[in-house]
Design a protein around this motif. Structure first.
Motif, PDB file in Angstrom:
ATOM      1  N   LYS A   1       0.826  -1.204   0.000  1.00 28.62           N
ATOM      2  CA  LYS A   1       0.000   0.000   0.000  1.00 28.62           C
ATOM      3  C   LYS A   1       0.866   1.263   0.000  1.00 28.62           C
ATOM      4  O   LYS A   1       0.554   2.252  -0.666  1.00 28.62           O
ATOM      5  N   TYR A   2       1.966   1.232   0.747  1.00 31.23           N
ATOM      6  CA  TYR A   2       2.856   2.393   0.755  1.00 31.23           C
ATOM      7  C   TYR A   2       3.608   2.527  -0.576  1.00 31.23           C
ATOM      8  O   TYR A   2       3.878   3.647  -1.028  1.00 31.23           O
ATOM      9  N   LYS A   3       3.940   1.414  -1.201  1.00 37.05           N
ATOM     10  CA  LYS A   3       4.591   1.486  -2.508  1.00 37.05           C
ATOM     11  C   LYS A   3       3.647   2.081  -3.539  1.00 37.05           C
ATOM     12  O   LYS A   3       4.076   2.810  -4.444  1.00 37.05           O
ATOM     13  N   ASP A   4       2.357   1.779  -3.426  1.00 36.19           N
ATOM     14  CA  ASP A   4       1.364   2.421  -4.296  1.00 36.19           C
ATOM     15  C   ASP A   4       1.413   3.941  -4.142  1.00 36.19           C
ATOM     16  O   ASP A   4       1.401   4.689  -5.130  1.00 36.19           O
ATOM     17  N   MET A   5       1.457   4.400  -2.890  1.00 28.69           N
ATOM     18  CA  MET A   5       1.450   5.841  -2.625  1.00 28.69           C
ATOM     19  C   MET A   5       2.735   6.498  -3.113  1.00 28.69           C
ATOM     20  O   MET A   5       2.708   7.598  -3.682  1.00 28.69           O
ATOM     21  N   ILE A   6       3.862   5.826  -2.890  1.00 30.97           N
ATOM     22  CA  ILE A   6       5.144   6.381  -3.355  1.00 30.97           C
ATOM     23  C   ILE A   6       5.135   6.514  -4.875  1.00 30.97           C
ATOM     24  O   ILE A   6       5.526   7.554  -5.434  1.00 30.97           O
ATOM     25  N   ALA A   7       4.693   5.461  -5.571  1.00 30.03           N
ATOM     26  CA  ALA A   7       4.698   5.482  -7.036  1.00 30.03           C
ATOM     27  C   ALA A   7       3.764   6.557  -7.579  1.00 30.03           C
ATOM     28  O   ALA A   7       4.106   7.274  -8.533  1.00 30.03           O
TER      29      ALA A   7
ATOM     30  N   THR B   1      13.133   2.322  -7.355  1.00 26.72           N
ATOM     31  CA  THR B   1      12.268   1.930  -8.479  1.00 26.72           C
ATOM     32  C   THR B   1      12.589   0.509  -8.943  1.00 26.72           C
ATOM     33  O   THR B   1      12.348   0.154 -10.087  1.00 26.72           O
ATOM     34  N   ALA B   2      13.132  -0.302  -8.046  1.00 28.46           N
ATOM     35  CA  ALA B   2      13.541  -1.666  -8.407  1.00 28.46           C
ATOM     36  C   ALA B   2      12.368  -2.630  -8.497  1.00 28.46           C
ATOM     37  O   ALA B   2      12.538  -3.776  -8.916  1.00 28.46           O
ATOM     38  N   GLU B   3      11.166  -2.173  -8.098  1.00 31.99           N
ATOM     39  CA  GLU B   3       9.991  -3.035  -8.153  1.00 31.99           C
ATOM     40  C   GLU B   3       8.924  -2.418  -9.056  1.00 31.99           C
ATOM     41  O   GLU B   3       8.913  -1.217  -9.297  1.00 31.99           O
ATOM     42  N   HIS B   4       8.057  -3.277  -9.549  1.00 34.68           N
ATOM     43  CA  HIS B   4       6.883  -2.812 -10.270  1.00 34.68           C
ATOM     44  C   HIS B   4       5.687  -3.673  -9.879  1.00 34.68           C
ATOM     45  O   HIS B   4       5.829  -4.760  -9.336  1.00 34.68           O
ATOM     46  N   LYS B   5       4.497  -3.156 -10.145  1.00 32.81           N
ATOM     47  CA  LYS B   5       3.283  -3.846  -9.727  1.00 32.81           C
ATOM     48  C   LYS B   5       2.747  -4.693 -10.878  1.00 32.81           C
ATOM     49  O   LYS B   5       2.627  -4.213 -12.004  1.00 32.81           O
ATOM     50  N   VAL B   6       2.450  -5.944 -10.591  1.00 36.68           N
ATOM     51  CA  VAL B   6       2.052  -6.874 -11.640  1.00 36.68           C
ATOM     52  C   VAL B   6       0.804  -7.643 -11.225  1.00 36.68           C
ATOM     53  O   VAL B   6       0.448  -7.709 -10.047  1.00 36.68           O
ATOM     54  N   ASN B   7       0.174  -8.240 -12.212  1.00 31.18           N
ATOM     55  CA  ASN B   7      -0.956  -9.128 -11.965  1.00 31.18           C
ATOM     56  C   ASN B   7      -0.455 -10.547 -11.736  1.00 31.18           C
ATOM     57  O   ASN B   7       0.374 -11.041 -12.505  1.00 31.18           O
ATOM     58  N   VAL B   8      -0.930 -11.207 -10.707  1.00 27.90           N
ATOM     59  CA  VAL B   8      -0.611 -12.615 -10.471  1.00 27.90           C
ATOM     60  C   VAL B   8      -1.904 -13.354 -10.159  1.00 27.90           C
ATOM     61  O   VAL B   8      -2.850 -12.788  -9.628  1.00 27.90           O
TER      62      VAL B   8
ATOM     63  N   VAL C   1       0.374  -7.274  -7.131  1.00 27.71           N
ATOM     64  CA  VAL C   1       1.395  -7.244  -6.083  1.00 27.71           C
ATOM     65  C   VAL C   1       2.645  -6.557  -6.621  1.00 27.71           C
ATOM     66  O   VAL C   1       2.869  -6.501  -7.829  1.00 27.71           O
ATOM     67  N   TRP C   2       3.451  -6.050  -5.692  1.00 30.47           N
ATOM     68  CA  TRP C   2       4.727  -5.448  -6.055  1.00 30.47           C
ATOM     69  C   TRP C   2       5.821  -6.517  -6.016  1.00 30.47           C
ATOM     70  O   TRP C   2       5.945  -7.243  -5.033  1.00 30.47           O
ATOM     71  N   VAL C   3       6.598  -6.626  -7.097  1.00 34.74           N
ATOM     72  CA  VAL C   3       7.701  -7.596  -7.174  1.00 34.74           C
ATOM     73  C   VAL C   3       8.903  -6.907  -7.811  1.00 34.74           C
ATOM     74  O   VAL C   3       8.775  -5.878  -8.484  1.00 34.74           O
ATOM     75  N   LYS C   4      10.078  -7.498  -7.610  1.00 32.19           N
ATOM     76  CA  LYS C   4      11.285  -6.959  -8.227  1.00 32.19           C
ATOM     77  C   LYS C   4      11.192  -7.058  -9.743  1.00 32.19           C
ATOM     78  O   LYS C   4      10.688  -8.034 -10.282  1.00 32.19           O
ATOM     79  N   LYS C   5      11.717  -6.043 -10.426  1.00 35.22           N
ATOM     80  CA  LYS C   5      11.727  -6.069 -11.890  1.00 35.22           C
ATOM     81  C   LYS C   5      12.638  -7.174 -12.407  1.00 35.22           C
ATOM     82  O   LYS C   5      12.353  -7.812 -13.412  1.00 35.22           O
ATOM     83  N   THR C   6      13.764  -7.384 -11.754  1.00 29.57           N
ATOM     84  CA  THR C   6      14.654  -8.493 -12.071  1.00 29.57           C
ATOM     85  C   THR C   6      15.044  -9.158 -10.765  1.00 29.57           C
ATOM     86  O   THR C   6      15.067  -8.526  -9.708  1.00 29.57           O
ATOM     87  N   SER C   7      15.395 -10.440 -10.833  1.00 30.60           N
ATOM     88  CA  SER C   7      15.596 -11.208  -9.604  1.00 30.60           C
ATOM     89  C   SER C   7      16.763 -10.701  -8.767  1.00 30.60           C
ATOM     90  O   SER C   7      16.796 -10.892  -7.552  1.00 30.60           O
ATOM     91  N   HIS C   8      17.744 -10.060  -9.410  1.00 36.86           N
ATOM     92  CA  HIS C   8      18.929  -9.619  -8.669  1.00 36.86           C
ATOM     93  C   HIS C   8      18.876  -8.142  -8.276  1.00 36.86           C
ATOM     94  O   HIS C   8      19.846  -7.602  -7.759  1.00 36.86           O
TER      95      HIS C   8
ATOM     96  N   ASP D   1      12.480  -0.133   0.504  1.00 40.25           N
ATOM     97  CA  ASP D   1      11.946  -0.609   1.784  1.00 40.25           C
ATOM     98  C   ASP D   1      12.136   0.434   2.875  1.00 40.25           C
ATOM     99  O   ASP D   1      11.239   0.658   3.704  1.00 40.25           O
ATOM    100  N   ALA D   2      13.307   1.086   2.882  1.00 42.17           N
ATOM    101  CA  ALA D   2      13.564   2.123   3.888  1.00 42.17           C
ATOM    102  C   ALA D   2      12.570   3.283   3.744  1.00 42.17           C
ATOM    103  O   ALA D   2      12.074   3.830   4.738  1.00 42.17           O
ATOM    104  N   GLU D   3      12.247   3.652   2.497  1.00 40.62           N
ATOM    105  CA  GLU D   3      11.279   4.734   2.268  1.00 40.62           C
ATOM    106  C   GLU D   3       9.871   4.317   2.718  1.00 40.62           C
ATOM    107  O   GLU D   3       9.094   5.142   3.205  1.00 40.62           O
ATOM    108  N   VAL D   4       9.541   3.036   2.552  1.00 43.39           N
ATOM    109  CA  VAL D   4       8.257   2.541   3.038  1.00 43.39           C
ATOM    110  C   VAL D   4       8.161   2.721   4.550  1.00 43.39           C
ATOM    111  O   VAL D   4       7.147   3.185   5.080  1.00 43.39           O
ATOM    112  N   TYR D   5       9.240   2.380   5.271  1.00 43.78           N
ATOM    113  CA  TYR D   5       9.236   2.493   6.737  1.00 43.78           C
ATOM    114  C   TYR D   5       9.167   3.960   7.166  1.00 43.78           C
ATOM    115  O   TYR D   5       8.505   4.296   8.159  1.00 43.78           O
ATOM    116  N   ALA D   6       9.843   4.841   6.409  1.00 45.03           N
ATOM    117  CA  ALA D   6       9.780   6.276   6.721  1.00 45.03           C
ATOM    118  C   ALA D   6       8.378   6.822   6.502  1.00 45.03           C
ATOM    119  O   ALA D   6       7.893   7.658   7.276  1.00 45.03           O
TER     120      ALA D   6
END
Length: 610
Positions: free
Chosen positions: A494-500, A527-534, A544-551, A558-563
């Motif tokens: 939910k916080y990643k939605d707001m940040i984006a 910006t290492a994650e994007h929201k996708v349909n699963v 859900v939010w997932v990494k764009k690439t596995s690495h 995550d730190a910005e989410v906690y802030a």
């Protein structure tokens, strides 16, 4: 008249003896080096097959000789030799263990093309294979060999997949196969049905991935064993997995992307040593496949995964150039993710990128508090070897700006950063009012640290969707010094939605901003994650939010989410209401600087979050 050799046997004896002669004791890779001949029509390196050029294929080919293995899955990018490994297995079968073979391609047309341009030339170039190949009795889609036949089929013709018993099944580029329909079953299932009568069957499946729901990625996820290739660093000797994020290139302004890519090299994730293209052949030579996941003691399905960084035919600079050229074009970037990184593309619904973050730079320098800010919050993402931290300034209408971020090696450094004073241009001083610290890793240490710094630190735990955004709970671990202390439960998505969404706003009121000359590493991570349909187990689709690439590293995100969650705890959404009550003008941002420190103190005094 030629002289007859002494001690030679007549044909009626020698011919039957040739059929009774046992096959050579060779593995697939040994057979390839001895008998496989590559032609200039289909190979950049014509001549005898050489395992030392693509050593990572040796283990894959030799898995074909493992009597315990029924299915081999190879998830690959382009230009690493995956199809040639398939051809080597086929040649081995023809000479060493003749049995019915079926090769399935995406279409009949492709099957005919491969037969004409690759398979038949392969059989004719090698003398032992040529002797086994019955060219006169063969057609383009059915090659006859001594003691066996090779059926070539397109996945778009299901009827052709359901009529022949076969022992060896080769499935090429399976992610390009058509899907199942109401009238016809999945072509892969149909083809596998043909192997049921052979207890010693072998199935080889290979493809460049497309989506996570694609055939090859699902096959890898269902494998009993998953292996990745690792190579020794020429500097420290540690075995490392080559990851795209470790390719680095200059960031000087004024250079074109193509010029920057020419200077790209690989940086070892263990020692920081510079690895060039010249190091790659020796690294590949001494590389090894390592099991990263094993689900059963007696594996029958073995999966291999590799990316283009391992290809001896592709330079690091070429990979960097392709990334820089495609990163801003979704369709081109999908090809890069699939065909170069050998990773599945996600059906992206909400997109962010590093360039968008850098467009959100303001006139304020690092560590400088904006004039409109009324409070600061922090966030810390805890990793095994380091701590990623961020500090964000907040004003009315959820206007915010990152004023500092970094990587710390200890909690002592975090304490110093969060307790430092940060100033506005008019001299007013601020300190971090509340900092959310990730307690998912090193939980006991985080709890103890927050207990000792409870006036400004609160442990955070991520929770599944269900809470509105956050919830205050209590630590109930009796043995912890933080027993009874507050625990912040956060719904990160939910916080990643707001940040984006706020990142997409132009700078000003309600925007999510960063300081002047913000570094790209931070921009990449947030910006290492994007929201996708699963699809869920019940067949429903959720986002859900997932990494764009596995690495990809996402620690600053995550730190910005906690802030953000910490700011929510301090009722950041109601700041403009308090200011209106104080007769402050907040219609334009930045404008809120009059008596902002007094307001900050009064605001924090009036709320009760503990």
């Amino acid at each position: 008249m030629p002289r007859k050799k002494e001690n030679s046997l007549p044909d009626f004896i020698s011919k039957p003896l040739r059929h009774l002669k046992p096959p050579e004791n060779l593995t697939v890779s040994e057979w390839a080096e001895k008998y496989r001949i590559l032609d200039s029509k289909s190979s950049a390196i014509p001549g005898k097959w050489d395992n030392s050029i693509t050593p990572y294929l040796v283990d894959i080919m030799n898995e074909f000789n493992n009597v315990e293995t029924e299915e081999i899955i190879f998830v690959k990018p382009t230009q690493v030799g995956g199809t040639e490994a398939l051809h080597n297995m086929l040649g081995y079968v023809i000479m060493q263990d003749p049995s019915p073979v079926m090769i399935v391609y995406p279409t009949d047309a492709l099957a005919e093309s491969v037969s004409e341009n690759r398979l038949q030339p392969m059989l004719m170039n090698s003398k032992p294979l040529r002797e086994k190949f019955k060219k006169a009795e063969s057609s383009r889609l059915e090659l006859q060999c001594e003691g066996m036949y090779i059926s070539l089929n397109g996945a778009n013709s299901p009827s052709s997949l359901a009529s022949k018993p076969i022992r060896f099944l080769f499935l090429d580029e399976v992610d390009k196969y058509p899907g199942a329909t109401k009238k016809e079953a999945d072509p892969i299932k149909l083809a596998k049905e043909r192997t049921k009568t052979f207890p010693n069957r072998k199935i080889f499946m290979t493809s460049t991935p497309t989506l996570k729901t694609g055939h090859i990625w699902k096959a890898m996820e269902n494998a009993d064993v998953i292996k990745h290739y690792k190579v020794p660093c020429p500097h420290c000797g540690e075995y490392i997995e080559l990851m795209f994020k470790q390719i680095k290139w200059p960031k000087e302004e004024g250079m074109s992307n193509a010029d920057r890519a020419e200077f790209a090299n690989y940086v070892c994730q263990e020692c920081g040593g510079i690895i060039t293209d010249q190091h790659k052949p020796q690294m590949l030579k001494y590389g090894r496949w390592e099991i990263i996941e094993q689900k059963t003691q007696f594996p029958r399905k073995v999966a291999y995964w590799i990316n283009t960084l391992y290809s001896p035919f592709v330079r690091f600079g070429e990979i960097a150039k392709e990334y820089l050229a495609s990163k801003d074009d979704p369709e081109a970037f999908q090809n890069f993710v699939n065909s170069w990184l050998a990773e599945p593309w996600e059906d992206t619904k909400l997109k962010t990128n590093a360039d968008l973050v850098l467009e959100r730079q303001t006139e304020y320098e690092e560590f400088e508090v904006p004039d409109w800010a009324v409070m600061l919050t922090g966030g810390v993402d805890v990793q095994e070897t380091s701590l990623y931290w961020t500090i964000r300034a907040w004003g009315p209408f959820l206007t915010s700006q990152n004023i500092a971020h970094g990587q710390a090696l200890s909690f002592r450094e975090i304490e110093q950063v969060m307790n430092a004073e940060y100033r506005k241009r008019n001299g007013e001083t601020f300190m971090v009012n509340l900092c959310g610290i990730d307690s998912g890793d090193q939980t006991d240490e985080v709890y103890e640290f927050c207990a000792l710094n409870s006036e400004w630190a609160i442990p955070v735990k991520g929770v599944a969707s269900g809470y509105s955004h956050f919830k205050i709970s209590t630590i109930n671990k009796a043995s912890s010094s933080a027993h009874g202390m507050r625990l912040l439960l956060v719904d990160g998505d939910k916080y990643k939605d707001m940040i984006a969404s706020r990142m997409a706003k132009p700078n000003g009121r309600g925007s999510w901003m960063v300081y002047k000359n913000c570094d790209r590493e931070y921009a990449e991570q947030v910006t290492a994650e994007h929201k996708v349909n699963v699809k869920t187990g019940g067949g429903r689709v959720k986002q859900v939010w997932v990494k764009k690439t596995s690495h990809a590293d996402n620690h600053y995100l995550d730190a910005e989410v906690y802030a953000f969650a910490a700011a929510d705890v301090l009722h950041v959404r109601n700041i403009h209401l308090m200011l209106e009550d104080e007769n402050e003008k907040v219609n334009e941002v930045p404008q809120v600087n009059k008596q902002s420190m007094d307001f900050n103190n009064a605001w924090l005094k009036n709320i009760e979050w503990f």
